[in-house]
Design a protein around this motif. Sequence first.
Motif, short mmCIF file in Angstrom:
data_model
loop_
_atom_site.label_atom_id
_atom_site.label_comp_id
_atom_site.label_asym_id
_atom_site.label_seq_id
_atom_site.Cartn_x
_atom_site.Cartn_y
_atom_site.Cartn_z
N SER A 1 0.82 -1.22 0.00
CA SER A 1 0.00 0.00 0.00
C SER A 1 0.85 1.26 0.00
CB SER A 1 -0.94 0.00 1.20
OG SER A 1 -0.21 -0.06 2.41
N THR A 2 2.07 1.18 0.52
CA THR A 2 2.95 2.36 0.55
C THR A 2 4.14 2.21 -0.39
OG1 THR A 2 4.14 1.39 2.44
CG2 THR A 2 2.31 2.89 2.93
N GLU B 1 -1.47 2.46 -6.08
CA GLU B 1 -2.24 3.55 -6.70
C GLU B 1 -3.74 3.30 -6.58
OE1 GLU B 1 -3.19 5.22 -11.17
OE2 GLU B 1 -1.21 4.33 -10.78
N GLN C 1 -4.94 3.84 -3.02
CA GLN C 1 -5.03 5.25 -2.68
C GLN C 1 -6.27 5.89 -3.27
OE1 GLN C 1 -1.32 6.94 -4.01
NE2 GLN C 1 -0.09 5.75 -2.53
N GLU D 1 -9.23 4.79 -1.35
CA GLU D 1 -9.30 5.50 -0.08
C GLU D 1 -9.92 6.89 -0.27
OE1 GLU D 1 -8.43 4.79 3.12
OE2 GLU D 1 -8.05 2.70 2.61
N ARG D 2 -9.47 7.58 -1.31
CA ARG D 2 -10.00 8.93 -1.55
C ARG D 2 -11.51 8.88 -1.80
NH1 ARG D 2 -5.28 9.59 -4.78
NH2 ARG D 2 -6.55 9.30 -6.67
#
Length: 672
Positions: free
Chosen positions: A56-57, A65, A68, A71-72
């Motif tokens: 994830s990082t 990607e 992320q 998540e947004r």
Amino acid sequence: MNHRQLPLLHAPGFITAPRLLFFLCHLFCLPTTAFAAGDPPSPPSKSLDEIVESLSTTPNHYLAELLQRAERERLWEKPVWQRLMHYKPTLLGGTESQVDGTDFFLSATGKRDPRAELRATLAGFFTHMEVPPNGLSPQCRFPARYFWLDSQLHFDPEQLPVQDCPKFNFFMDGIRPHGVTVVFPAEHPDSPSSMFGHTLLRLDRANQTSATRMLDYTVNFAAEAGDSSGVGYAINGLTGTFEGRFRVIPYYMKLREYAQMENRDIWEYRLKLSPEQTRFIAMHTWEMVPTYYDYYFFTENCAYHLLSLIEPALPERTLTDSFGSWVLPVDILRVLRRNDLVADVRYYPSRYRIIQARREYLDEKSEALALDIFNQGLENHDDRLQQFDAERQADILDLAYEYRRYAGIAGNSALNPALSDDERALLLARSRLGIVRGAPQVAAPQTSPDNGHLATRLGLGFGANDSGGFLQLDWRAVYHDWLDPLAGHSSSYALAFGSLAARYYGDTEQRKLRLRRLHVVRIDNMEPWDAFFRRVSWRVVTGIEGLTQSDDRQGFILRGGPGISIGTNDKHLLGYGLLEAELGAATAYADNARLAAGPAIGLMASPGQHWRLRLTASYLADARDRQQDSARLEAGLSWGGQARPSLRLSGGRYRLLDGWYNEAQLSLKIYF
């Protein structure tokens, strides 16, 4: 598999697909133990949750990607994701999926964590890991999840290649979903699973006709009951011990599973769903077939979970939140109506009704000949048949053949597609007449099942007996009794679960609220007996009843017995006679017990469109103490329509432990 463009028909030689589809659905969608002796597919050495955490990082990794962006957008909170995973709020404020099969979740915490399950699903799409129980990759095991997440995140096929899913493609090619119809076989009292009716989905192909609809595929949700029956069946169904599973089989095969289906009218509710929505439902069906729910008769049952299967395609609707403490099959029809999802309703009469319609064309002599041909064979009555003109011969042979098919199903609990020698002889004789005639036209009932009165009832009444006046409050959980409005219900069948009545006696020395009745269940099945349909009527009732006119003593009762009913063809007039026995237990009885038996007779009538009349008489003689005999002479009259309260007047003469007394009552019944 092209998830952006859902498959309709890829494979050549489609003619063989329907026969193979049913086999493949069971072969590849049942738990692995159903088709492999070895261990189920093993998960990867590193769990998807761990992969998510490690990547994830990670810079420049496409999964990072996607995570992320998810998540947004907070995609796990979107209605479609919540419904694809069947999440519901818990009493403690959390979230939990109603799916109980652990193989449905890719995250170890996915049953209660929508975010973790979405993240694990995205990670799974990058793998070819074998997901239990059928060993398919996450993309192929969960195509509806993939399709929806792709529509939200717009996957780059260069970085997340689309995997080939031949088994899923074959499934979609076989059913070719274009529309959805909810099928409702009407209630029938001879089976616990059909007392309240049943519901199933049919995935319709394009350009469907009345005949070709039998070849379309149905989605059915039912308890995997095995050999369980009787009390064990009821206990398991009430406590969620059974596994509830979806099955996809051809419509004609589903109908053949029910011997009593020949007595059940079929109502079909075609839904206002687009082909795209229908295909999305079919994709989700593929996801749900391998897993299971804990099955509960009154909540998570055949009706409830069919709606849960539709909901992902309708993110703006909340269909499964429309119910209270229980869900009946007819309830989902009302939910669909309220949400303006029903395009049209079609009625298909049972074979029983078709036979009755054929009998209306014949006089008594012709009808008797058809029955003799059925019982003794055509060869023994050909001379009698030749005495009639060709038109009447055709009517007689049509009735004899129709009844032969009906009896074959009723006797074997299944439809044998092969013709017997007698059936072949009847068809051959019929063809020689050269008269072409279709099935008789059977008019649909004026009221469809979903437009009948609601199942739960609250009553408020005022009455008086020899001990004084009283107020009565009564409540019934479900379903229908003889004096309820008839529209949308059977005129020869009454069923009540959870019936409670309490009275407040204001004229007695000790004013108090007293229990009049608490019936756990009461079933009256009064199907008429005649030369063709020799059906035994029966009644069973159990619970607690008042033993005196002022209800100062109560006792447990189990009462019931067989009998015979007769009635008019339209069933607007129905009479019955039963021989009943009663087992009672109460401190008011001698030796705390009672065993009694005696006759019961009744007459039910519909004197007008909104009127119902019932006259009953019964006498139960105690086997040991005649002072404990009981009797009832009662009349009841009600008025009301299916969408409004009903007014009821009842009264009679009764005998209980404290002797004979008279009673009358006027009450208002409200349905909700």
